[in-house]
Design an enzyme around this catalytic site. Structure first.
Site, short mmCIF file in Angstrom:
data_model
loop_
_atom_site.label_atom_id
_atom_site.label_comp_id
_atom_site.label_asym_id
_atom_site.label_seq_id
_atom_site.Cartn_x
_atom_site.Cartn_y
_atom_site.Cartn_z
N LEU A 167 5.81 2.28 -3.92
CA LEU A 167 4.69 2.65 -3.05
C LEU A 167 4.62 4.16 -2.92
O LEU A 167 5.62 4.82 -2.63
CB LEU A 167 4.89 2.01 -1.66
CG LEU A 167 3.84 2.36 -0.60
CD1 LEU A 167 2.45 1.83 -0.99
CD2 LEU A 167 4.25 1.82 0.77
N LYS A 168 3.42 4.70 -3.11
CA LYS A 168 3.21 6.13 -2.89
C LYS A 168 3.21 6.38 -1.38
O LYS A 168 2.64 5.58 -0.62
CB LYS A 168 1.86 6.54 -3.48
CG LYS A 168 1.81 6.42 -4.99
CD LYS A 168 2.61 7.53 -5.66
CE LYS A 168 2.42 7.52 -7.16
NZ LYS A 168 3.19 8.61 -7.80
N ASP A 194 7.50 6.87 -3.56
CA ASP A 194 7.29 8.11 -4.30
C ASP A 194 6.42 9.05 -3.46
O ASP A 194 5.28 8.72 -3.14
CB ASP A 194 6.60 7.81 -5.65
CG ASP A 194 6.45 9.06 -6.52
OD1 ASP A 194 6.87 10.16 -6.11
OD2 ASP A 194 5.89 8.92 -7.64
N ASN A 196 5.72 12.33 -4.33
CA ASN A 196 5.07 13.39 -5.12
C ASN A 196 5.10 14.74 -4.40
O ASN A 196 4.08 15.41 -4.25
CB ASN A 196 3.63 13.01 -5.48
CG ASN A 196 3.56 11.95 -6.57
OD1 ASN A 196 3.20 10.81 -6.30
ND2 ASN A 196 3.94 12.30 -7.78
N GLU A 219 11.50 8.88 -4.51
CA GLU A 219 11.19 9.73 -5.65
C GLU A 219 10.53 11.04 -5.19
O GLU A 219 9.58 11.00 -4.40
CB GLU A 219 10.24 8.93 -6.56
CG GLU A 219 9.88 9.57 -7.88
CD GLU A 219 8.96 8.67 -8.70
OE1 GLU A 219 8.89 7.44 -8.44
OE2 GLU A 219 8.29 9.19 -9.60
N ASP A 244 11.45 13.40 -10.17
CA ASP A 244 10.41 13.21 -11.18
C ASP A 244 9.93 14.62 -11.58
O ASP A 244 10.44 15.21 -12.55
CB ASP A 244 9.28 12.36 -10.57
CG ASP A 244 8.04 12.23 -11.44
OD1 ASP A 244 7.99 12.84 -12.52
OD2 ASP A 244 7.09 11.52 -11.05
N GLY A 296 5.52 6.59 -15.43
CA GLY A 296 4.22 6.36 -16.06
C GLY A 296 3.23 7.42 -15.65
O GLY A 296 3.37 8.06 -14.60
O1 SMG Z 1 1.40 4.89 -14.92
O2 SMG Z 1 1.75 3.17 -13.68
C1 SMG Z 1 1.55 4.36 -13.83
C2 SMG Z 1 1.50 5.25 -12.61
C3 SMG Z 1 2.85 5.66 -12.21
O3 SMG Z 1 2.90 6.52 -10.03
C4 SMG Z 1 2.86 6.77 -11.19
N1 SMG Z 1 2.84 8.04 -11.67
O4 SMG Z 1 4.46 10.57 -9.78
O5 SMG Z 1 5.26 8.90 -10.79
C5 SMG Z 1 4.29 9.56 -10.45
C6 SMG Z 1 2.87 9.20 -10.82
C7 SMG Z 1 2.19 10.35 -11.52
C8 SMG Z 1 0.78 10.12 -11.84
S1 SMG Z 1 -0.20 10.05 -10.44
C9 SMG Z 1 -1.81 10.36 -10.87
MG MG Z 2 6.55 10.25 -9.38
#
Ligand code: SMG
Ligand code: MG
Length: 374
Positions: A167-168, A194, A196, A219, A244, A296
């Protein structure tokens, strides 16, 4: 091999639903595929495909889509055309004078790698030394408007059979959402978050509230450059810290491990300059007893297929963000979409990355074609 030509196929694909992170909301995927033509020593001409992961704007990494395309056209391509022997193993060395620009480099190296393996009739999984036929499939869930919406969306993915939920989170959409997910789906759900880079070390006391929810990991809570601060945060909370954005190379991975900043590493080939550097990070982490998983970047079937092979290396002990094509797209550009079944994705076995780009769909999604002749 001799590099004969490069073409950049710029594409735009609608997302099935908006994807919100702490830095942006995406409703479409804009990227480019790299089509490389090479001539082998025996005179055979082979084509390979790579995929760019730089986003539209420089909000996840310093690189962005148009910048990566520019760097490939004006800097990387001329150096590669001038080189006598271009192979996946030599691309990094040929380009080593160009600082940074990992995503641009990765996209090109990927196309060369696919072409080389197709010429040899060898799968990427076999080239890497993959040890599994399938990899567990995790799904990344964007930030939702409400706690109820978060629970509803996650319930849908659990019903589909995903092996792990990520989950973001961001300030204002974190502890309450995590608590509700645990309340609804129980303590056994493999669950991680995550951020970010949405927090600072000042938020440590707040982030510590996540400790009671048994998360697999958190993350990238802090900024990309804050490796030392992640090490400080790791001393203040129990939830394992996973990096990440901060891990942009094998050297950065080594620093993070030695500083105690990363109990886990998210490996994204594009972020680190390619699949070869990704494997090196896997090797370093494994030697230190640090778990890794494959991240991803909303890849099309091309990038996802390659990621599935990478994730089949022995050190990838946690489920990756390797969801099926239908998680983001109603139609993929590969002839066969990536499918999640029984919580896993199959590791492709065909030559190269083992997927074919569908020319009709590519033409339909294409917004621009840039030919880079030698
Ligand atoms: O590709 O399933 C996927 C998305 C995985 O959350 C994902 N990626 O920070 O890990 C991360 C994000 C980066 C891209 S967000 C636009
Ligand atoms: Mg990430």
């Amino acid at each position: 091999m001799k590099l004969l030509s490069l073409r950049l196929h710029h594409i735009e694909m609608p997302l099935v639903s908006p994807f919100t992170t702490s830095f942006s909301t995406q409703t479409a995927k804009r990227t480019f595929l790299v089509e490389a033509q090479l001539e082998t020593a025996s005179g055979e001409v082979v084509t390979g495909w790579g995929e760019n992961v730089a986003l539209d704007s420089p909000v996840y990494s310093p690189e962005h889509l148009e910048g990566a395309a520019y760097v490939i056209e004006h800097w990387l391509a001329p150096m590669l055309f001038a080189a006598e022997d271009v192979t996946a193993e030599t691309v990094g060395h040929i380009l080593h004078k160009i600082i940074g620009n990992q995503m641009a480099k990765a996209a090109v190296e990927m196309a060369v790698l696919d072409a080389q393996l197709r010429a040899e009739g060898r799968s990427f999984a076999s080239y890497l030394g993959a040890v599994r036929d399938t990899v567990p499939s995790g799904v990344s869930v964007g930030i939702q408007e409400s706690v109820e919406a978060t629970v509803g969306v996650i319930g849908g993915y659990i019903d589909q059979g995903y092996a792990r939920i990520k989950l973001k989170i961001q300030p204002g959409a974190d502890v309450a959402h995590v608590a509700a997910v645990r309340r609804e789906f129980g303590d056994d759900l493999p669950f991680q978050v995550d951020a970010n880079a949405a927090y600072t070390l000042v938020d440590a006391a707040h982030l510590r509230r996540l400790d009671e929810y048994g998360l697999l990991l958190i993350e990238q809570p802090l900024g990309e450059a804050d490796i030392r601060q992640h090490a400080e945060l790791a001393k203040l909370m129990h939830t394992p810290i996973c990096l990440d954005e901060s891990v942009v190379s094998a050297e950065a991975a080594a620093d993070a491990i030695m500083l105690g900043a990363a109990a886990v590493i998210n490996i994204k080939p594009g972020r680190v300059g390619g699949y070869l550097e990704a494997r090196r990070i896997h090797d370093i982490a494994r030697a230190h007893g640090i778990a890794v998983w494959c991240g991803g970047m909303l890849e099309t079937g091309v990038g996802r297929a390659a990621n599935a092979a990478l994730a089949a290396l022995p050190g990838f002990t946690l489920p990756g963000d390797i969801s099926g094509s239908d998680r983001f797209y109603t139609e993929d550009i590969t002839t066969e979409p990536i499918r999640m079944h029984d919580g896993v994705v199959d590791v492709p076995t065909g030559p190269g990355f083992g997927v074919e780009v569908d020319p009709d769909r590519l033409a339909r999604f294409r917004t621009r074609l840039v030919d880079i002749p030698a």
